[in-house]
Each structure stands twice: as structure tokens, then as C-alpha cells.
Design a protein around this motif. Structure first.
Motif, short mmCIF file in Angstrom:
data_model
loop_
_atom_site.label_atom_id
_atom_site.label_comp_id
_atom_site.label_asym_id
_atom_site.label_seq_id
_atom_site.Cartn_x
_atom_site.Cartn_y
_atom_site.Cartn_z
N GLY A 19 39.27 -19.61 -17.35
CA GLY A 19 38.28 -20.39 -16.61
C GLY A 19 38.88 -21.62 -15.97
N LEU A 20 38.08 -22.29 -15.19
CA LEU A 20 38.51 -23.53 -14.54
C LEU A 20 37.29 -24.36 -14.18
CD1 LEU A 20 37.90 -23.24 -11.20
CD2 LEU A 20 39.84 -21.67 -11.40
N THR A 21 37.52 -25.64 -13.97
CA THR A 21 36.53 -26.52 -13.38
C THR A 21 37.15 -27.20 -12.17
OG1 THR A 21 37.16 -28.39 -14.80
CG2 THR A 21 35.37 -26.97 -15.57
N THR A 22 36.34 -27.56 -11.22
CA THR A 22 36.82 -28.26 -10.04
C THR A 22 36.08 -29.58 -9.89
OG1 THR A 22 35.20 -27.38 -8.48
CG2 THR A 22 37.18 -26.06 -8.89
N ALA A 23 36.76 -30.55 -9.33
CA ALA A 23 36.14 -31.81 -8.91
C ALA A 23 36.41 -31.94 -7.42
CB ALA A 23 36.72 -32.98 -9.68
N VAL A 24 35.37 -32.05 -6.62
CA VAL A 24 35.49 -32.06 -5.17
C VAL A 24 34.88 -33.35 -4.64
CG1 VAL A 24 35.00 -30.83 -3.02
CG2 VAL A 24 35.23 -29.55 -5.18
N THR A 82 36.73 -20.85 1.21
CA THR A 82 36.92 -19.51 0.64
C THR A 82 37.68 -19.63 -0.67
OG1 THR A 82 36.95 -18.47 2.82
CG2 THR A 82 37.90 -17.22 0.98
N LEU A 83 37.04 -19.16 -1.75
CA LEU A 83 37.69 -19.18 -3.05
C LEU A 83 38.82 -18.16 -3.10
CD1 LEU A 83 34.76 -19.38 -5.63
CD2 LEU A 83 36.45 -21.14 -5.14
N PRO A 84 39.93 -18.48 -3.78
CA PRO A 84 40.99 -17.48 -3.98
C PRO A 84 40.44 -16.26 -4.71
CG PRO A 84 41.79 -19.68 -4.49
CD PRO A 84 40.31 -19.80 -4.29
N GLY A 85 41.07 -15.12 -4.49
CA GLY A 85 40.64 -13.88 -5.11
C GLY A 85 40.60 -13.96 -6.62
N GLY A 86 39.56 -13.43 -7.21
CA GLY A 86 39.42 -13.40 -8.66
C GLY A 86 38.65 -14.57 -9.24
N GLN A 87 38.35 -15.57 -8.43
CA GLN A 87 37.56 -16.71 -8.90
C GLN A 87 36.07 -16.47 -8.64
OE1 GLN A 87 38.90 -20.55 -7.57
NE2 GLN A 87 41.06 -20.12 -8.00
N THR A 88 35.23 -16.76 -9.64
CA THR A 88 33.79 -16.58 -9.52
C THR A 88 33.09 -17.78 -10.11
OG1 THR A 88 34.01 -14.17 -9.73
CG2 THR A 88 31.82 -15.11 -10.09
N ILE A 89 32.26 -18.43 -9.34
CA ILE A 89 31.53 -19.62 -9.79
C ILE A 89 30.47 -19.22 -10.80
CG2 ILE A 89 29.98 -21.48 -9.06
CD1 ILE A 89 31.45 -21.49 -6.36
N ALA A 146 26.56 -20.73 -2.77
CA ALA A 146 26.26 -19.33 -2.49
C ALA A 146 27.21 -18.82 -1.39
CB ALA A 146 24.80 -19.18 -2.04
N PRO A 147 27.69 -17.59 -1.58
CA PRO A 147 27.63 -16.79 -2.80
C PRO A 147 28.55 -17.40 -3.86
CG PRO A 147 29.05 -15.73 -1.19
CD PRO A 147 28.46 -16.91 -0.50
N THR A 148 28.79 -16.68 -4.96
CA THR A 148 29.58 -17.23 -6.05
C THR A 148 31.06 -16.88 -5.96
OG1 THR A 148 29.03 -15.31 -7.44
CG2 THR A 148 27.62 -17.27 -7.62
N SER A 149 31.45 -16.11 -4.98
CA SER A 149 32.86 -15.78 -4.78
C SER A 149 33.10 -15.52 -3.29
CB SER A 149 33.26 -14.55 -5.61
OG SER A 149 32.51 -13.41 -5.23
N GLY A 150 34.37 -15.43 -2.92
CA GLY A 150 34.70 -15.20 -1.52
C GLY A 150 34.40 -16.42 -0.67
N THR A 178 40.86 -14.56 -12.76
CA THR A 178 41.63 -13.44 -13.30
C THR A 178 43.13 -13.71 -13.23
OG1 THR A 178 41.54 -12.35 -11.13
CG2 THR A 178 39.83 -11.77 -12.74
N GLY A 179 43.49 -14.97 -13.13
CA GLY A 179 44.90 -15.34 -13.10
C GLY A 179 45.26 -16.25 -11.95
#
Length: 346
Positions: free
Chosen positions: A256-261, A279-286, A295-299, A327-328
Motif C-alpha cells: 500500500g501507499l499514501t500520498t500527500a498532494v 494518471t496513476l501508475p499501473g497497479g495502483q488503486t485508490i 474518480a475513477p480509482t485507477s488509471g 502491485t509493486g
């Protein structure tokens, strides 16, 4: 075994608990919940933030301490206690107070001697809480840093996301809070317990997590004096010529991860209503966020303002953030745009 000693208090406990009829929140843990070094601990700043935003909260628990400025002194922090000791008593406490929300920070006293069984004991405690009170929102935090025991603390904390995720995947109301990432050793007064600044950082982490699960502090509705807009506010693009800047920080662990923006309006006029696209890197899902809707939670994701932060004044900034699984790949988005205009990064 070394233990954390009890803290002195600035207020004495009443014969019965304080209550204002608000949403019941149980701060649960050891002396860090009690507030060693700073009686009231993180509860002081957390209460201030909740009150400032018009949330009506009732802290609950069999313990009582803190300064007169703390609006509700009740809690369930027990100095020197281990996970097992809390587990042996938690059913009684839950039945006595019926909390809507539990803030669980426990395990520091398990970091002495053989620490390998601590994750299993935590899992048992979480199961005890969620079985006894299945509608309670349980926020489980990693523990704060500890001088001289960083390897033990990190090993224990590394197990917590998986414990929380497996329960959440099973439909239990369990949420992760990364408290270890919120503090450093410089935020400790004695190598174990936070100083006043450290407790304030804990409060901020709890508050952001609570805001990401609205029902945990307001039964799913906005605070009483907040009137949500019936239509989205009008949006204005930032001025051209580098009118926005984004700072994006990632704190990651094994799954997992957290972000501060931070979004800064570097232009000369206010932005009224905003949408930040990236655009979130592949494999990351909010899995949850604060101070924005996602929205959405990925991509290709768009973060949009909420009612209380729709305007970014000229030269002003706002902070948002979210939690995600991965996922890495724990990388960052390559670019950002605010209301369709590209932003600089840094």
C-alpha cells in the motif's frame, strides 16, 4: 519487560463520563493514547480540528485526562499495556460505550523481547473488536517510531496493512492509518512518546483518515453547519504561463501507499472550483482519500474539490491526499493538469 509508565494529568476524572450526544469515538491504546508527556496527547489537537469543522464528537472510554481546553477527556488509553492486555478487556469497554468509531494505536509495549507474535496478537484484537461491534469503524494505525527499536517497529508495521486488508476484503469496517510515516524520531520527547508537535502530527493523520470515511464522525452526512452545494461550483482555468504547481509525495509499504498532494495556484487570480487530472501508475488503486473526491480509482483519475475548498486564491495552496494499494509500482504520475491547464511539478 520495560513498560511505559503512567502519565500525570492536568484534569481529574468525574464520577461519570462526559457526553454531548455526539458521534461516539473511542481512542484506544497505551500511554501514547493516554498522552504521556503531554496529558491529552493527540486528542487535544484532534478535538480542536473536529470542533473547528463543526463535527459533534463524543470521546468515550473508562479513562479521563487532559487539559481544560480539551472539550472531552474520555479515552481508553492504558499506560504500559500490551496488545494482549487490551484484548482481554476490549469487549467490556465496547459493550459499555458502543462506539461508532475506534482509533487503535497499540503495539509499542510489545516491541520488547520477542516481538514476532505481535502481528498475530493484533489480528486477534481486531477480530475481537469487529466481532463484538461489527458496525463500528475501526481505524488501525501503524505505531510511531521508537528509538533503538526501529527494526522491530518496522517489521511489526509491515504486517499491519495485510492484516487490515484481509479484514476489509471480508467486509469488515477496518481502515489503515500510516502513523509511522507521519512522525520521525525528532517528534519524540523521550525516544518513545511524542512531544507536543508529534502528537499534533498524529492528530492530523487521524483527522485525515476520519474525513475519508464520512460515517465515522458524522453518520455519513456533512457537519451540521455545512450546506453542500446543489450544483458543482463553476470552474475557472488557472492563468496561462505556469499558473499551477503540484507537489506530490508518496509513502509506500509492501502492498500500500499514501500520498500527500499540494496544489498551488501560481497565477494572479483565484481558481473557483477545480479539477486536478493525473494518471496513476499501473497497479495502483485508490482505496480512500481526503479533501477531494476521486474518480475513477485507477488509471486516468480526476480529483475534484469538495464544498469547503473549492477556491484556491492567487498564490494560495490546498492539500489533498489518498490511500492506495499497489502491485509493486510505487511511482508518481508523470504530469498533472488543473482545469485542463498543465501544471509544473515540484
Amino acid at each position: 519487560m520495560a513498560v511505559l509508565v503512567a502519565a500525570a494529568t492536568l484534569a481529574t476524572g468525574p464520577a461519570s463520563a462526559e457526553s454531548n450526544g455526539g458521534v461516539r469515538v473511542m481512542p484506544l491504546g497505551d500511554s501514547i493514547t493516554d498522552g504521556f508527556n503531554v496529558p491529552g496527547g493527540y486528542r487535544i489537537e484532534l478535538w480542536r480540528r473536529l470542533a473547528a469543522d463543526n463535527y459533534r464528537i463524543d470521546f468515550v472510554g473508562s479513562q479521563f485526562n487532559g487539559p481544560s481546553s480539551l472539550g472531552d477527556h474520555d479515552h481508553e488509553g492504558h499506560s504500559g499495556w500490551t496488545i494482549a492486555q487490551v484484548d482481554a478487556n476490549v469487549v467490556t469497554w465496547l459493550r459499555a460505550t458502543n462506539p461508532r468509531t475506534v482509533l487503535l494505536h497499540i503495539g509499542t509495549n510489545d516491541m520488547y523481547g520477542d516481538t514476532s507474535g505481535a502481528p498475530s496478537r493484533l489480528a486477534t484484537l481486531i477480530d475481537r473488536i469487529t466481532t463484538t461491534s461489527p458496525t463500528t469503524e475501526v481505524f488501525v494505525s501503524t505505531i510511531v517510531p521508537k528509538s533503538g527499536a526501529d527494526s522491530q517497529v518496522r517489521a511489526y508495521n509491515a504486517a499491519i496493512p495485510g492484516i487490515v486488508k484481509s479484514r476489509a476484503d471480508a467486509g469488515r469496517r477496518v481502515h489503515l492509518v500510516d502513523m509511522y510515516a507521519a512522525l520521525t524520531l525528532s517528534d519524540l520527547a523521550d525516544g518513545v512518546h511524542p512531544n507536543a508537535g508529534g502528537y499534533n502530527k498524529m492528530a492530523a493523520a487521524w483527522y485525515n483518515a476520519l474525513r475519508s470515511v464520512p460515517g465515522s464522525i458524522s453518520d455519513g452526512t456533512p457537519p451540521p453547519t455545512t450546506t453542500p452545494p446543489t450544483t458543482p461550483p463553476p470552474t475557472t482555468p488557472p492563468p496561462t504561463g505556469g499558473g499551477c504547481r503540484v507537489a506530490y509525495t508518496v509513502n509506500a509499504w509492501n502492498i500500500g501507499l499514501t500520498t500527500a498532494v499540494t496544489i498551488t495556484n501560481t497565477g494572479g487570480s483565484a481558481v473557483n472550483g477545480w479539477a486536478l487530472a493525473f494518471t496513476l501508475p499501473g497497479g495502483q488503486t485508490i482505496t480512500g482519500g481526503w479533501n477531494a473526491t476521486y474518480a475513477p480509482t485507477s488509471g486516468a483519475v480526476t480529483a475534484r474539490n469538495v464544498s469547503y475548498n473549492a477556491t484556491i486564491g492567487a498564490g494560495g495552496s490546498i492539500d489533498i491526499g489518498f490511500r492506495a494499494t499497489h502491485t509493486g509500482n510505487t511511482g508518481k504520475p508523470a504530469s498533472f493538469s488543473l482545469n485542463g491547464a498543465p501544471c509544473s511539478i515540484g
